[in-house]
Design a protein around this motif. Structure first.
Motif, PDB file in Angstrom:
ATOM      1  N   LEU A 383      -8.515  39.871  28.837  1.00 22.82           N
ATOM      2  CA  LEU A 383      -7.027  40.193  29.223  1.00 22.82           C
ATOM      3  C   LEU A 383      -7.553  42.189  29.359  1.00 22.82           C
ATOM      4  O   LEU A 383      -8.509  42.184  29.005  1.00 22.82           O
ATOM      5  CB  LEU A 383      -6.285  40.750  28.033  1.00 22.82           C
ATOM      6  CG  LEU A 383      -5.424  40.192  27.007  1.00 22.82           C
ATOM      7  CD1 LEU A 383      -4.824  41.152  26.141  1.00 22.82           C
ATOM      8  CD2 LEU A 383      -4.947  39.626  27.915  1.00 22.82           C
ATOM      9  N   ASP A 384      -7.095  42.416  31.004  1.00 20.43           N
ATOM     10  CA  ASP A 384      -7.129  43.675  31.332  1.00 20.43           C
ATOM     11  C   ASP A 384      -6.266  44.453  30.836  1.00 20.43           C
ATOM     12  O   ASP A 384      -5.236  44.443  29.784  1.00 20.43           O
ATOM     13  CB  ASP A 384      -7.275  43.485  32.986  1.00 20.43           C
ATOM     14  CG  ASP A 384      -5.695  43.407  33.411  1.00 20.43           C
ATOM     15  OD1 ASP A 384      -4.541  43.183  32.802  1.00 20.43           O
ATOM     16  OD2 ASP A 384      -5.073  42.905  34.090  1.00 20.43           O
ATOM     17  N   ASN A 385      -7.217  46.663  30.798  1.00 20.43           N
ATOM     18  CA  ASN A 385      -6.138  47.287  30.455  1.00 20.43           C
ATOM     19  C   ASN A 385      -3.960  47.044  30.194  1.00 20.43           C
ATOM     20  O   ASN A 385      -3.783  47.400  29.704  1.00 20.43           O
ATOM     21  CB  ASN A 385      -6.572  48.412  30.629  1.00 20.43           C
ATOM     22  CG  ASN A 385      -6.153  49.738  29.929  1.00 20.43           C
ATOM     23  OD1 ASN A 385      -4.577  50.076  30.040  1.00 20.43           O
ATOM     24  ND2 ASN A 385      -6.892  49.672  28.708  1.00 20.43           N
ATOM     25  N   GLN A 386      -4.234  46.806  31.480  1.00 18.20           N
ATOM     26  CA  GLN A 386      -2.402  46.534  31.940  1.00 18.20           C
ATOM     27  C   GLN A 386      -2.162  45.692  30.902  1.00 18.20           C
ATOM     28  O   GLN A 386      -0.768  45.593  30.489  1.00 18.20           O
ATOM     29  CB  GLN A 386      -2.622  47.152  33.055  1.00 18.20           C
ATOM     30  CG  GLN A 386      -0.638  46.668  33.800  1.00 18.20           C
ATOM     31  CD  GLN A 386      -0.581  46.593  35.158  1.00 18.20           C
ATOM     32  OE1 GLN A 386      -0.857  46.294  36.012  1.00 18.20           O
ATOM     33  NE2 GLN A 386      -0.280  47.803  35.269  1.00 18.20           N
ATOM     34  N   MET A 387      -2.373  44.898  30.639  1.00 12.39           N
ATOM     35  CA  MET A 387      -1.767  43.122  29.660  1.00 12.39           C
ATOM     36  C   MET A 387      -2.004  43.734  28.813  1.00 12.39           C
ATOM     37  O   MET A 387      -1.107  43.383  28.492  1.00 12.39           O
ATOM     38  CB  MET A 387      -2.969  42.197  30.726  1.00 12.39           C
ATOM     39  CG  MET A 387      -2.280  40.899  30.577  1.00 12.39           C
ATOM     40  SD  MET A 387      -0.590  40.239  30.919  1.00 12.39           S
ATOM     41  CE  MET A 387       0.175  39.381  30.057  1.00 12.39           C
ATOM     42  N   PHE A 388      -3.547  44.557  28.194  1.00 15.62           N
ATOM     43  CA  PHE A 388      -3.340  44.554  26.904  1.00 15.62           C
ATOM     44  C   PHE A 388      -1.818  45.547  26.323  1.00 15.62           C
ATOM     45  O   PHE A 388      -1.258  45.129  25.434  1.00 15.62           O
ATOM     46  CB  PHE A 388      -4.560  45.489  26.577  1.00 15.62           C
ATOM     47  CG  PHE A 388      -4.390  45.942  24.921  1.00 15.62           C
ATOM     48  CD1 PHE A 388      -5.083  44.699  24.344  1.00 15.62           C
ATOM     49  CD2 PHE A 388      -4.735  47.247  24.932  1.00 15.62           C
ATOM     50  CE1 PHE A 388      -5.340  45.828  22.646  1.00 15.62           C
ATOM     51  CE2 PHE A 388      -4.644  47.132  24.197  1.00 15.62           C
ATOM     52  CZ  PHE A 388      -5.381  46.359  22.909  1.00 15.62           C
ATOM     53  N   THR A 389      -1.735  46.615  27.242  1.00  9.75           N
ATOM     54  CA  THR A 389      -0.942  47.743  26.840  1.00  9.75           C
ATOM     55  C   THR A 389       0.564  46.962  27.227  1.00  9.75           C
ATOM     56  O   THR A 389       1.312  47.147  26.352  1.00  9.75           O
ATOM     57  CB  THR A 389      -0.635  48.264  28.152  1.00  9.75           C
ATOM     58  OG1 THR A 389      -2.220  49.532  28.473  1.00  9.75           O
ATOM     59  CG2 THR A 389       0.527  49.512  27.912  1.00  9.75           C
ATOM     60  N   MET A 390       1.075  45.816  27.711  1.00  5.84           N
ATOM     61  CA  MET A 390       2.271  45.230  27.875  1.00  5.84           C
ATOM     62  C   MET A 390       2.241  44.310  26.409  1.00  5.84           C
ATOM     63  O   MET A 390       3.275  44.427  26.203  1.00  5.84           O
ATOM     64  CB  MET A 390       3.020  44.524  29.080  1.00  5.84           C
ATOM     65  CG  MET A 390       2.516  45.148  30.497  1.00  5.84           C
ATOM     66  SD  MET A 390       2.690  44.354  32.018  1.00  5.84           S
ATOM     67  CE  MET A 390       1.465  43.748  32.366  1.00  5.84           C
ATOM     68  N   MET A 391       1.100  43.653  26.350  1.00  8.02           N
ATOM     69  CA  MET A 391       1.735  42.947  24.779  1.00  8.02           C
ATOM     70  C   MET A 391       1.820  43.568  23.705  1.00  8.02           C
ATOM     71  O   MET A 391       1.872  43.125  22.761  1.00  8.02           O
ATOM     72  CB  MET A 391       0.446  41.716  25.145  1.00  8.02           C
ATOM     73  CG  MET A 391       0.088  40.666  25.995  1.00  8.02           C
ATOM     74  SD  MET A 391       1.385  39.291  26.524  1.00  8.02           S
ATOM     75  CE  MET A 391       1.176  39.278  24.819  1.00  8.02           C
ATOM     76  N   VAL A 392       1.208  44.538  23.664  1.00  6.80           N
ATOM     77  CA  VAL A 392       1.306  45.869  22.573  1.00  6.80           C
ATOM     78  C   VAL A 392       2.421  46.406  22.290  1.00  6.80           C
ATOM     79  O   VAL A 392       3.018  46.304  21.128  1.00  6.80           O
ATOM     80  CB  VAL A 392      -0.179  46.921  23.002  1.00  6.80           C
ATOM     81  CG1 VAL A 392       0.386  48.431  21.273  1.00  6.80           C
ATOM     82  CG2 VAL A 392      -1.142  46.730  21.788  1.00  6.80           C
ATOM     83  N   LEU A 393       3.124  46.656  23.484  1.00  8.53           N
ATOM     84  CA  LEU A 393       4.603  47.149  23.708  1.00  8.53           C
ATOM     85  C   LEU A 393       5.355  45.988  22.920  1.00  8.53           C
ATOM     86  O   LEU A 393       6.511  45.939  22.746  1.00  8.53           O
ATOM     87  CB  LEU A 393       4.798  48.656  24.690  1.00  8.53           C
ATOM     88  CG  LEU A 393       4.267  48.967  25.551  1.00  8.53           C
ATOM     89  CD1 LEU A 393       4.670  49.451  27.159  1.00  8.53           C
ATOM     90  CD2 LEU A 393       4.277  50.036  24.505  1.00  8.53           C
ATOM     91  N   MET A 394       4.967  45.055  23.410  1.00 11.35           N
ATOM     92  CA  MET A 394       6.134  43.662  23.291  1.00 11.35           C
ATOM     93  C   MET A 394       5.823  43.563  21.429  1.00 11.35           C
ATOM     94  O   MET A 394       7.075  43.268  20.705  1.00 11.35           O
ATOM     95  CB  MET A 394       5.688  42.286  23.618  1.00 11.35           C
ATOM     96  CG  MET A 394       6.494  41.524  23.653  1.00 11.35           C
ATOM     97  SD  MET A 394       5.381  40.091  22.145  1.00 11.35           S
ATOM     98  CE  MET A 394       3.763  39.802  22.975  1.00 11.35           C
ATOM     99  N   ALA A 395       4.399  44.024  20.938  1.00 11.15           N
ATOM    100  CA  ALA A 395       4.213  43.121  19.906  1.00 11.15           C
ATOM    101  C   ALA A 395       5.843  44.510  19.305  1.00 11.15           C
ATOM    102  O   ALA A 395       6.073  43.402  18.183  1.00 11.15           O
ATOM    103  CB  ALA A 395       2.996  43.091  19.547  1.00 11.15           C
ATOM    104  N   LEU A 396       5.376  45.884  19.517  1.00 14.29           N
ATOM    105  CA  LEU A 396       5.916  47.158  18.688  1.00 14.29           C
ATOM    106  C   LEU A 396       7.648  46.248  18.652  1.00 14.29           C
ATOM    107  O   LEU A 396       7.941  46.575  17.665  1.00 14.29           O
ATOM    108  CB  LEU A 396       5.419  47.715  19.803  1.00 14.29           C
ATOM    109  CG  LEU A 396       5.771  49.416  18.904  1.00 14.29           C
ATOM    110  CD1 LEU A 396       5.217  50.038  17.965  1.00 14.29           C
ATOM    111  CD2 LEU A 396       6.306  50.111  20.080  1.00 14.29           C
TER     112      LEU A 396
END
Length: 431
Positions: A383-396
């Motif tokens: 995961l790059d930082n952008q994909m990581f950010t989007m997946m964390v927001l999805m989990a949230l």
């Protein structure tokens, strides 16, 4: 910046103080919105990071959490994560599915298959924009498999907390949802183990080595470690009192198991989870009170460090217009997979629409388990930082939806099902 080891220790300790304070302030506020503590603590990390505090002049996130101190914070968080994964593995008791095994398996498998398929399809579309991490090429198979797996997760501990707060633990909805989540998590961890092998392996020979090593280690846990643990517990339990020496011995076993899986080629979290699965289930109440509860107290203290260090890596400002569209697609696909899979399977099993919908919403809860997997994806270089950010927001988002969408009105008690032994103190970390 830390000039020596003493400065580094002080900065790390100061960072822990900021983290615990921020989490403590937000948790009661979010509880009023029917949100579990994990939501407040992730939000605290996001607010303290580049997404909000970083917009102010002076690089405040860098001053509060220097780069050197973040490594110390991550190390502290990993201790909490390993103990948490042990508790999750210990909580999983597949015997609970026997009363309604067909319904449980259909809900769990449907939720996983639909989520994984939808996630994999989305990942194939996203891959061209996220095929490089820090200059290193990411294999398409690894990326697609990882995103599919991440979409398949249901957070067992968060789900247990929501079921308790909505008083669903004695209802068919609560029983089926939690049992399905237990099966879901075991299967998802197995898939993730395979993904980690694919991501870390440089050739088919290494894949075979890791697979064989993993199977041998699981056999050792089942044939050697589990009987030894049973004998050890019997020897250290007298007159309903557990020897205080048992606690550090089990903790050492958790960490050694994590080290072993790391040496095999898997993440340490798999070793901690597998050690929890190997723990004997006899005298569960006694062991929970004198071994499980102390571990849970440690994780309650340390997990906020993990949540907030995770949030510090989230940079919403870096998404841009294309990133926001991708985020919407990720959230939509994540919700579709669990809602369609869980709700559809429950409806086909003969349940009403209201109960089926509630099961789908509950299975859509991701919470801490998702964050652990996403951090593993970063360590794997998937995961790059952008994909990581989007997946964390999805989990949230998916975790936050459960509280408002699950009706507070109690369902009828289902006396025909095996009752789940849920209690406030039995939840691993209660996240």
């Amino acid at each position: 910046m830390a000039g020596n080891s003493a400065d580094l220790v002080v900065e790390t300790v100061a960072g822990v103080a900021v983290i615990l304070t921020a989490g403590s302030l937000l948790v009661p506020l979010l509880r009023r919105l029917r949100q579990p503590p994990v939501i407040a603590e992730i939000l605290a990390g996001i607010l303290l990071g580049p997404s909000l505090l970083g917009l102010l002049p002076g690089d405040l996130p860098g001053l509060l959490f220097p780069e050197e101190a973040r490594f110390g914070l991550s190390s502290i968080a990993q201790v909490g994560i390993l103990l948490f994964m042990f508790l999750v593995g210990w909580e999983v008791d597949l015997r609970q599915i026997r009363a309604r095994r067909n319904t449980v398996l259909s809900i769990s498998l449907s939720a996983i298959v639909v989520s994984f398929g939808a996630g994999a399809a989305l990942a194939a579309w996203l891959y061209s924009r996220h095929d490089s991490v820090d200059g290193h090429h990411v294999g398409q198979l690894s990326f697609v498999l990882f995103i599919g797996t991440a979409m398949s997760i249901t957070a067992f501990p968060v789900l247990a907390r929501i079921i308790l707060e909505h008083r669903l633990q004695h209802t068919r909805v609560g029983i089926l949802a939690l049992a399905s989540a237990a099966v879901d998590d075991v299967l998802a961890w197995c898939i993730l183990a395979f993904v980690s092998v694919v991501a870390a392996s440089s050739g088919s020979g290494q894949v075979v080595t890791v697979v064989v090593g993993s199977l041998v280690y699981l056999a050792v846990l089942a044939v050697v470690v589990r009987p030894l643990l049973r004998r050890l517990i019997d020897r250290m339990t007298r007159n309903d009192v557990v020897s205080p020496r048992l606690l550090p011995i089990i903790a050492a076993g958790v960490f050694v198991s994590g080290y072993a899986t790391h040496e095999i080629g898997l993440d340490a979290i798999f070793g901690a989870f597998a050690f929890g699965l190997a723990m004997p289930r006899g005298s569960m109440k006694l062991l929970k009170s004198q071994v499980g509860v102390p571990f849970e107290q440690v994780t309650t203290l340390l997990l906020p460090v993990f949540f907030i260090t995770t949030g510090l890596a989230v940079d919403v400002t870096g998404l841009g217009g294309t990133g926001l569209l991708e985020l919407l697609a990720i959230v939509a696909v994540a919700c579709f997979g669990k809602l369609a899979g869980g709700t559809g399977a429950a409806r086909l099993s003969g349940m009403g629409w209201r109960e089926s919908w509630s099961i789908g919403v509950l299975m859509n809860t991701r919470g801490l388990t998702e964050l652990i997997i996403l951090n593993a994806g970063v360590r794997m270089g998937v995961l790059d930082n952008q994909m990581f950010t989007m997946m964390v927001l999805m989990a949230l988002v998916t975790t936050a939806l459960a509280g408002p969408l699950v009706p507070r009105k109690s369902y009828a008690r289902s006396d025909g099902d095996a009752e789940l032994p849920l209690a406030e103190e039995a939840l691993p970390g209660a996240k």
